[in-house]
Design a protein around this motif. Sequence first.
Motif, PDB file in Angstrom:
ATOM      1  N   TYR A  42       0.831  -1.201   0.000  1.00 31.43           N
ATOM      2  CA  TYR A  42       0.000   0.000   0.000  1.00 31.43           C
ATOM      3  C   TYR A  42       0.870   1.257   0.000  1.00 31.43           C
ATOM      4  O   TYR A  42       0.573   2.230  -0.675  1.00 31.43           O
ATOM      5  CB  TYR A  42      -0.937  -0.030   1.207  1.00 31.43           C
ATOM      6  N   GLY A  43       1.975   1.208   0.717  1.00 31.13           N
ATOM      7  CA  GLY A  43       2.881   2.353   0.777  1.00 31.13           C
ATOM      8  C   GLY A  43       3.461   2.728  -0.574  1.00 31.13           C
ATOM      9  O   GLY A  43       3.741   3.901  -0.832  1.00 31.13           O
ATOM     10  N   ASP A  44       3.647   1.739  -1.450  1.00 29.00           N
ATOM     11  CA  ASP A  44       4.161   2.037  -2.788  1.00 29.00           C
ATOM     12  C   ASP A  44       3.191   2.931  -3.548  1.00 29.00           C
ATOM     13  O   ASP A  44       3.600   3.873  -4.225  1.00 29.00           O
ATOM     14  CB  ASP A  44       4.395   0.745  -3.576  1.00 29.00           C
ATOM     15  N   LEU A  45       1.908   2.625  -3.461  1.00 30.54           N
ATOM     16  CA  LEU A  45       0.906   3.457  -4.131  1.00 30.54           C
ATOM     17  C   LEU A  45       0.811   4.830  -3.477  1.00 30.54           C
ATOM     18  O   LEU A  45       0.654   5.833  -4.160  1.00 30.54           O
ATOM     19  CB  LEU A  45      -0.449   2.757  -4.122  1.00 30.54           C
ATOM     20  N   GLY A  60       8.689   1.104  -5.714  1.00 31.96           N
ATOM     21  CA  GLY A  60       8.841  -0.240  -5.183  1.00 31.96           C
ATOM     22  C   GLY A  60       9.856  -0.360  -4.076  1.00 31.96           C
ATOM     23  O   GLY A  60      10.813   0.416  -4.003  1.00 31.96           O
ATOM     24  N   SER A  61       9.605  -1.347  -3.210  1.00 33.74           N
ATOM     25  CA  SER A  61      10.470  -1.614  -2.070  1.00 33.74           C
ATOM     26  C   SER A  61      10.934  -3.063  -2.005  1.00 33.74           C
ATOM     27  O   SER A  61      12.015  -3.336  -1.505  1.00 33.74           O
ATOM     28  CB  SER A  61       9.737  -1.293  -0.763  1.00 33.74           C
ATOM     29  N   ASP A  62      10.110  -4.002  -2.453  1.00 32.82           N
ATOM     30  CA  ASP A  62      10.408  -5.431  -2.333  1.00 32.82           C
ATOM     31  C   ASP A  62      10.730  -6.038  -3.686  1.00 32.82           C
ATOM     32  O   ASP A  62       9.935  -5.927  -4.620  1.00 32.82           O
ATOM     33  CB  ASP A  62       9.197  -6.192  -1.779  1.00 32.82           C
ATOM     34  N   ALA A  63      11.893  -6.683  -3.787  1.00 33.41           N
ATOM     35  CA  ALA A  63      12.287  -7.351  -5.026  1.00 33.41           C
ATOM     36  C   ALA A  63      12.941  -8.688  -4.711  1.00 33.41           C
ATOM     37  O   ALA A  63      13.583  -8.844  -3.670  1.00 33.41           O
ATOM     38  CB  ALA A  63      13.270  -6.485  -5.812  1.00 33.41           C
ATOM     39  N   ALA A  64      12.761  -9.636  -5.617  1.00 32.55           N
ATOM     40  CA  ALA A  64      13.448 -10.922  -5.523  1.00 32.55           C
ATOM     41  C   ALA A  64      13.941 -11.283  -6.916  1.00 32.55           C
ATOM     42  O   ALA A  64      13.294 -10.975  -7.920  1.00 32.55           O
ATOM     43  CB  ALA A  64      12.518 -11.997  -4.990  1.00 32.55           C
ATOM     44  N   GLY A  65      15.092 -11.920  -6.970  1.00 28.75           N
ATOM     45  CA  GLY A  65      15.649 -12.313  -8.249  1.00 28.75           C
ATOM     46  C   GLY A  65      17.004 -12.957  -8.084  1.00 28.75           C
ATOM     47  O   GLY A  65      17.319 -13.507  -7.023  1.00 28.75           O
ATOM     48  N   VAL A  66      17.814 -12.844  -9.126  1.00 27.03           N
ATOM     49  CA  VAL A  66      19.110 -13.515  -9.171  1.00 27.03           C
ATOM     50  C   VAL A  66      20.214 -12.478  -9.403  1.00 27.03           C
ATOM     51  O   VAL A  66      20.083 -11.599 -10.263  1.00 27.03           O
ATOM     52  CB  VAL A  66      19.122 -14.569 -10.296  1.00 27.03           C
ATOM     53  N   LEU A 117       8.229 -10.915   1.921  1.00 26.89           N
ATOM     54  CA  LEU A 117       8.787 -10.797   3.270  1.00 26.89           C
ATOM     55  C   LEU A 117       9.371  -9.435   3.658  1.00 26.89           C
ATOM     56  O   LEU A 117       9.196  -9.023   4.803  1.00 26.89           O
ATOM     57  CB  LEU A 117       9.859 -11.876   3.484  1.00 26.89           C
ATOM     58  N   PRO A 118      10.076  -8.727   2.795  1.00 26.21           N
ATOM     59  CA  PRO A 118      10.763  -7.539   3.293  1.00 26.21           C
ATOM     60  C   PRO A 118       9.878  -6.517   4.001  1.00 26.21           C
ATOM     61  O   PRO A 118      10.011  -6.335   5.211  1.00 26.21           O
ATOM     62  CB  PRO A 118      11.425  -6.963   2.047  1.00 26.21           C
ATOM     63  N   VAL A 119       8.988  -5.837   3.332  1.00 31.51           N
ATOM     64  CA  VAL A 119       8.178  -4.801   3.991  1.00 31.51           C
ATOM     65  C   VAL A 119       7.177  -5.426   4.953  1.00 31.51           C
ATOM     66  O   VAL A 119       7.116  -5.066   6.127  1.00 31.51           O
ATOM     67  CB  VAL A 119       7.463  -3.909   2.957  1.00 31.51           C
TER      68      VAL A 119
END
Length: 139
Positions: A42-45, A60-66, A117-119
Amino acid sequence: MSVRALVVDPSASTAVRLADVPDPVPGPGQVLVDVSHASLNYGDLNDARSGRIPVGAVLGSDAAGVVVRAAADGTGPEVGTRVVALTSGAFAERVAIDVSALAEVPKGLDLARAVALPVAGVAALRSLRAAGLGPTRGC
């Protein structure tokens, strides 16, 4: 070279739009991550609509990847490591992330689950601690 990202655009009905932005260049102590999953909070919006984030900035605040490029200073995970991160500008195909802002994702955990998980996870943990119900160290 550029990557696709969700950026602030007050003229759009949702205050965000998809755009091409410059490919990130990692600084010292940063890895380059190909983002496969992002988690919308919600904070992103709110950030997009509030004016706190400049027009054209990646949300954006949360990301996952390689990890596709390890940190030049030798800190952090190596290329090929699956990670989750709490970082600004997470809603892009590729992000430069401080090694202190990410964690390796265990092999048994799907990145689509880890990205939530992060935020949300940190908020839940801090709430439990504030209520005297959680561990008191960390975060």
